[in-house]
Design a protein around this motif. Structure first.
Motif, PDB file in Angstrom:
ATOM      1  N   ASN A 234       0.731  -1.272  -0.011  1.00 41.46           N
ATOM      2  CA  ASN A 234       0.032  -0.001   0.067  1.00 41.46           C
ATOM      3  C   ASN A 234       0.801   1.271   0.079  1.00 41.46           C
ATOM      4  O   ASN A 234       0.677   2.254  -0.790  1.00 41.46           O
ATOM      5  CB  ASN A 234      -0.976  -0.084   1.124  1.00 41.46           C
ATOM      6  CG  ASN A 234      -1.984  -1.406   1.051  1.00 41.46           C
ATOM      7  OD1 ASN A 234      -2.279  -1.751   0.048  1.00 41.46           O
ATOM      8  ND2 ASN A 234      -2.641  -1.514   2.152  1.00 41.46           N
ATOM      9  N   ARG A 235       1.886   1.381   0.773  1.00 37.57           N
ATOM     10  CA  ARG A 235       2.629   2.389   0.800  1.00 37.57           C
ATOM     11  C   ARG A 235       3.505   2.694  -0.406  1.00 37.57           C
ATOM     12  O   ARG A 235       4.010   3.687  -0.986  1.00 37.57           O
ATOM     13  CB  ARG A 235       3.508   2.132   1.995  1.00 37.57           C
ATOM     14  CG  ARG A 235       3.060   2.553   3.403  1.00 37.57           C
ATOM     15  CD  ARG A 235       4.016   2.291   4.395  1.00 37.57           C
ATOM     16  NE  ARG A 235       3.477   2.256   5.911  1.00 37.57           N
ATOM     17  CZ  ARG A 235       4.214   1.770   6.827  1.00 37.57           C
ATOM     18  NH1 ARG A 235       5.468   1.629   7.063  1.00 37.57           N
ATOM     19  NH2 ARG A 235       3.479   2.137   8.143  1.00 37.57           N
ATOM     20  N   ASP A 238       1.228   4.041  -2.915  1.00 40.91           N
ATOM     21  CA  ASP A 238       1.132   5.506  -2.737  1.00 40.91           C
ATOM     22  C   ASP A 238       2.140   6.462  -3.139  1.00 40.91           C
ATOM     23  O   ASP A 238       2.106   7.463  -3.876  1.00 40.91           O
ATOM     24  CB  ASP A 238       0.650   5.544  -1.425  1.00 40.91           C
ATOM     25  CG  ASP A 238      -0.663   5.085  -1.133  1.00 40.91           C
ATOM     26  OD1 ASP A 238      -1.582   4.606  -1.885  1.00 40.91           O
ATOM     27  OD2 ASP A 238      -0.849   5.050   0.195  1.00 40.91           O
ATOM     28  N   HIS A 239       3.392   5.860  -2.850  1.00 42.51           N
ATOM     29  CA  HIS A 239       4.470   6.586  -3.142  1.00 42.51           C
ATOM     30  C   HIS A 239       5.011   6.826  -4.629  1.00 42.51           C
ATOM     31  O   HIS A 239       5.287   7.790  -5.349  1.00 42.51           O
ATOM     32  CB  HIS A 239       5.685   5.946  -2.557  1.00 42.51           C
ATOM     33  CG  HIS A 239       7.065   6.722  -2.513  1.00 42.51           C
ATOM     34  ND1 HIS A 239       7.359   7.759  -1.932  1.00 42.51           N
ATOM     35  CD2 HIS A 239       8.235   6.446  -3.496  1.00 42.51           C
ATOM     36  CE1 HIS A 239       8.506   8.197  -2.226  1.00 42.51           C
ATOM     37  NE2 HIS A 239       8.949   7.469  -3.115  1.00 42.51           N
ATOM     38  N   ASP A 250      -2.850   1.727 -10.556  1.00 46.38           N
ATOM     39  CA  ASP A 250      -3.654   1.861  -9.235  1.00 46.38           C
ATOM     40  C   ASP A 250      -3.121   0.845  -8.345  1.00 46.38           C
ATOM     41  O   ASP A 250      -2.502   1.141  -6.968  1.00 46.38           O
ATOM     42  CB  ASP A 250      -5.007   2.035  -9.309  1.00 46.38           C
ATOM     43  CG  ASP A 250      -5.714   2.872  -9.881  1.00 46.38           C
ATOM     44  OD1 ASP A 250      -5.033   3.968  -9.938  1.00 46.38           O
ATOM     45  OD2 ASP A 250      -6.747   2.987 -10.451  1.00 46.38           O
ATOM     46  N   ARG A 396      -9.741   2.437   1.099  1.00 49.33           N
ATOM     47  CA  ARG A 396      -8.342   2.330   1.547  1.00 49.33           C
ATOM     48  C   ARG A 396      -7.974   1.924   2.763  1.00 49.33           C
ATOM     49  O   ARG A 396      -6.872   1.933   3.054  1.00 49.33           O
ATOM     50  CB  ARG A 396      -7.686   3.927   1.001  1.00 49.33           C
ATOM     51  CG  ARG A 396      -7.697   4.225  -0.248  1.00 49.33           C
ATOM     52  CD  ARG A 396      -7.306   5.580  -0.475  1.00 49.33           C
ATOM     53  NE  ARG A 396      -5.900   6.002   0.451  1.00 49.33           N
ATOM     54  CZ  ARG A 396      -4.733   5.656  -0.064  1.00 49.33           C
ATOM     55  NH1 ARG A 396      -4.495   5.270  -1.243  1.00 49.33           N
ATOM     56  NH2 ARG A 396      -3.645   6.057   0.712  1.00 49.33           N
TER      57      ARG A 396
END
Length: 921
Positions: A234-235, A238-239, A250, A396
């Motif tokens: 997830n991180r 996002d990064h 995505d 999320r």
């Protein structure tokens, strides 16, 4: 039990304080539970050990030997437990300090740390990698730490739980500003945990089983993998969306996930059977399904959205319509009703697959999911409905975590590898051929004839086996394994077993024999030219590594095998054995042979248009390929890391890396970051000029000669090894589920690499991590002078492979102790043999240290790694006494003492020394 003060940077003060604090609590517990005399004895031993270590005090040595010789058997276990537990507590303090420093780094807004994905992505961007380049990398990347059992160190879950509680409480003290009352409550809670630790049995009372090893490995999924891996993805997503221009993906496909050997590794382990294999897969599946059931239940509690306030998708309406949840209390809560139906299906799946009862009774009956993809599709329906109806933030949360979890772990949790020795495969195929084709003597054929016969067999769908024939026990066992693997594929999916590894692989026929056995189980389908698993050769000895490229060139030239590879996406995995190559040729030659083999394999695979995935069979110790993973991956030759890599993790290294979730997250991230950098930026880290390669070739030849001369050509060395180390006790005290040797012999050739390296670590000589290097450099200097030494210095500065090699040796030599090793040498019954061998070991160790310091241009070992230097300095006062005690206990045990407390003390000392050294096995 308080460590001495050492002046150092202020940032290390919290670490010293934590070590003092935990040492004080352990000392108080010892005094309260065992009495002042026991406490005083432990302190006296510690002080004498410090004098002996720091000042080479012969009087201290005499006093220490006398004290330990007079120690009653009852008291030896107290002493062993005291020092062992301090090592474990020191580990907790150090881990907590690493996390403390990482948080301080983040809070200060500093640049990303080396080894982080943020740093790796930034470096790649600086080198011109754009969104397309990153997309290509993540589309084909595969990074897998593979957990393997360790025959000398498996901690009980009760001990791990106590240690985790202490770590959690220390972390709370560090993160939160506590009131005096809260601080007192926290200290009392830690005291309670230390007391529980002291009163909990450290050792298992019965022989360790494969089931124990499986259960132990699964604890790290609870603490780290199930929790941290989804968060890491997830991180990362996002990064990438934030930092990479034109990034459009995505979600990343799963590329980083653990694997396992435990329950599938049969090489030298007669206790891994078809039933054990099935039990291992079932245990893993139960763990995955239990996690998903719990997360799904919690998700239902969170998604209390009412239809009167939010719209939902048609797909979600269909899920609601199929749900057996008709409670009027949830009539307007579509997400909860849909999830209740999904929970019922997942509960039915758990019951059908694993006879696992869901922790909460489902609201009604439902059809089980056919596979994990069906469950994932339902989760996608929830996700899509939330995204499209102004609830992205809710999507999320736990739902994102669960969707990622099912994508990574499925219903099987982790791929389980199968492994067996090539000799067993050959005997099995020989028996099948002899019965199916009377007069065929497969083992008598040369390699060319074997290949022809095997290819002919692979070209036909006709099976070799017949139900009416009774085969030998070994052949029945091997066939059962492969047939069970086929059944597991049907039940849990092909991701449950992906690899069949061939130990001691040395020829094309070794690979084709496994192909024939896979065909018998339906895992290779000749008419479809399809292969359902990877056939993975493990090249282990120096000669096998040298011949690996030639063998693979011949194999990849076979049209039939190339067709099979096409069905696997044209990927061929090769496993490289660090452990056995070290035992075969020594530290320097092993490292060089592995490096050269990778260069040759990379070239051969490029010529054949086949993609190479390397599986590095590394152990915890440097003698088995250990050392920092980040530097090790970056030190690979150019082209050897093609976006995919697998690495074994085992023994005390698993606990040190993955018992703490934050550290586990960091270690998983390091593997991914290093793989990204080594793939996209290979020339930054490895681009040696020809003179570097030539120098290594010369050094390796000299080191190999010195090592073989000692280990295999010195009369009596085998006896010296068995009597001067704890190997005999490892072999006889039922430590671990598998024998110490592959055969019933004491020959070093037959000894498994883990106990070989582990035994040298226990006696603090660490021979497999340095022997031969001193002689090699001395010969180099004698023939090439200062110019030659300047070249070695330059190699250390400019070549990642050589620098990593020396850095690892630096660590090993710093953890070794020649004075303690000499005490172990006195266990050798033949005094002449002892006098012939130990001085050689002592002189070679000093030569290695001198050479290392000259090349690295430092004054002392670990000058280039101050944190580790401080760590070792803090630990020695607690490791050394365990060594001295172990020597005394070995004397008693070998003199015929049958007292169970002596055996327990030996095992406790083994555990404590391993914990103190942290990477000894």
């Amino acid at each position: 039990m308080i460590t001495a003060d050492h002046s150092t940077e202020d940032k290390e003060a919290p670490l010293r304080e934590d070590i003092r604090f935990l040492g004080r609590l352990l000392g108080d517990t010892l005094r309260q539970q065992e009495g002042n005399d026991a406490f005083d004895t432990v302190e006296h031993i510690r002080q004498l050990a410090i004098r002996f270590h720091r000042h080479d005090d012969l009087a201290a040595r005499d006093q220490l030997e006398a004290l330990l010789a007079a120690l009653p058997n009852d008291h030896t276990t107290q002493v062993a437990r005291a020092f062992s537990y301090f090592s474990h507590l020191a580990n907790i303090a150090e881990d907590q300090h690493h996390l403390r420093r990482a948080r301080a780094h983040a809070l200060a807004g500093a640049k990303p740390r080396e080894g982080s994905l943020e740093m790796a992505i930034a470096r790649a961007q600086e080198a011109g990698i754009d969104a397309h380049g990153f997309s290509d990398f993540f589309a084909q990347a595969k990074v897998s730490p593979v957990l393997t059992a360790h025959p000398t160190e498996v901690q009980r879950k009760s001990i791990l739980d106590c240690q985790w509680e202490i770590a959690r409480l220390l972390d709370a003290r560090d993160r939160n500003e506590l009131t005096p009352d809260e601080m007192q409550e926290d200290e009392e809670a830690i005291r309670r945990a230390v007391l529980t630790l002291w009163q909990t049995r450290m050792l298992r009372r019965v022989k360790l089983s494969v089931a124990d090893e499986i259960a132990n490995a699964l604890t790290f999924y609870d603490t780290t993998f199930l929790r941290e891996l989804p968060q890491l993805y997830n991180r990362l997503e996002d990064h990438l969306a934030l930092i990479v221009p034109h990034w459009t993906k995505d979600e990343l496909k799963p590329f980083l996930h653990p694997g396992s050997w435990i329950g599938g590794d049969r090489d030298g382990n007669p206790f891994v059977t078809a039933d054990v294999l099935l039990a291992a897969v079932r245990a893993q599946s139960r763990k995955a399904l239990s996690h998903q059931l719990e997360q799904l239940h919690r998700l239902g509690a969170e998604l209390s959205l009412t239809a009167s306030l939010v719209d939902i998708s048609d797909a979600l309406k269909a899920l609601v319509a199929r749900s057996p949840d008709h409670s009027p209390h949830r009539d307007d809560e579509p997400y909860r009703r849909a999830i209740a139906g999904m929970y019922a299906r997942l509960a039915a799946t758990a019951q059908q697959l694993d006879e696992l009862e869901a922790p909460r009774h489902p609201v009604g009956t439902a059809e089980p999911y056919a596979n994990a993809a069906e469950f994932a599709a339902d989760l996608d329906v929830l996700h899509g409905s939330l995204i499209n109806h102004k609830s992205t933030l809710l999507a999320r949360g736990r739902l994102r975590h669960l969707r990622r979890s099912i994508a990574i772990f499925g219903f099987h949790l982790a791929p389980l590898d199968l492994r067996q020795n090539s000799e067993v495969h050959a005997r099995t195929v020989a028996e099948l051929l002899a019965i199916a084709c009377p007069g065929t003597d497969y083992l008598a054929l040369d390699e060319a004839a074997r290949i022809k016969l095997l290819l002919d067999e692979l070209a036909t769908p006709r099976p070799l086996t017949a139900p009416s024939v009774t085969y030998s026990t070994e052949t029945q066992s091997e066939l059962a394994i492969f047939h069970t693997a086929g059944q597991i594929h049907q039940r849990y999916g092909r991701a449950s077993i992906e690899n069949v590894i061939i130990s001691k692989a040395s020829s094309v026929s070794d690979m084709l024999e496994v192909a024939v056995l896979l065909k018998e189980a339906g895992l290779l389908r000749p008419l479809d030219h399809a292969l359902d698993v990877n056939i993975v050769p493990l090249f282990e000895t120096i000669s096998d590594l040298e011949n690996a490229a030639e063998v693979m060139d011949q194999l990849l030239s076979l049209p039939l095998y190339k067709q099979l590879l096409d069905s696997r996406g044209s990927w061929q995995e090769i496993m490289l054995g660090y452990s056995d190559s070290n035992k075969d040729g020594g530290f320097l030659t092993s490292g060089w042979a592995l490096y050269r083999s990778e260069i040759a394999l990379t070239a051969i695979f490029a010529r054949h248009g086949v993609r190479l995935r390397l599986f590095h069979g590394r152990g915890g110790s440097v003698g088995r390929g250990g050392g920092p993973s980040y530097q090790a991956i970056l030190a690979q030759p150019q082209g050897a890391v093609q976006g995919q890599i697998r690495i074994t993790e085992q023994g005390e290294v698993i606990a040190s890396k993955y018992a703490n979730p934050e550290l586990g997250h960091r270690n998983l991230e390091i593997l991914a970051a290093a793989t990204l950098e080594a793939t996209l930026l290979p020339r930054v880290f490895d681009n040696p000029p020809p003179e570097f390669l030539a120098a290594m070739e010369t050094l390796s030849a000299s080191a190999f000669s010195a090592y073989r001369s000692l280990v295999y050509d010195t009369p009596g060395f085998e006896q010296y090894f068995w009597e001067s180390t704890v190997i005999a006790e490892i072999a006889s005290l039922n430590i671990g589920s598998r024998p110490a040797s592959r055969k019933h012999s004491t020959a070093i050739e037959d000894l498994r690499a883990i106990p070989w390296v582990f035994s040298w670590a226990q006696c603090r000589l660490m021979l497999p991590g340095w022997f031969g290097f001193g002689t090699a450099v001395a010969k180099w200097k004698a023939t090439r002078g200062e110019v030659g030494m300047q070249l070695l210095c330059r190699m250390n500065r400019e070549w990642g492979f050589f620098r990593t090699l020396l850095s690892n040796m630096d660590m090993v030599l710093a953890k070794s102790d020649i004075a303690i090793a000499e005490r172990y040498s006195e266990l050798v019954s033949d005094e002449a043999l002892r006098r012939a061998i130990f001085p050689r070991l002592k002189a070679e160790r000093q030569a290695a240290i001198d050479a290392l310091l000259e090349i690295t241009q430092t004054n002392e070992l670990l000058d280039s790694n101050p944190p580790l230097k401080r760590s070792i300095r803090n630990r020695f006062p607690y490791i050394d006494p365990l060594n001295h005690l172990q020597v005394e206990l070995l004397r008693r045990f070998r003199a015929g003492t049958t007292d169970e407390k002596v055996q327990r003390g030996i095992h406790l000392s083994i555990n404590g020394i391993a914990a103190g050294l942290r990477n000894s096995g």
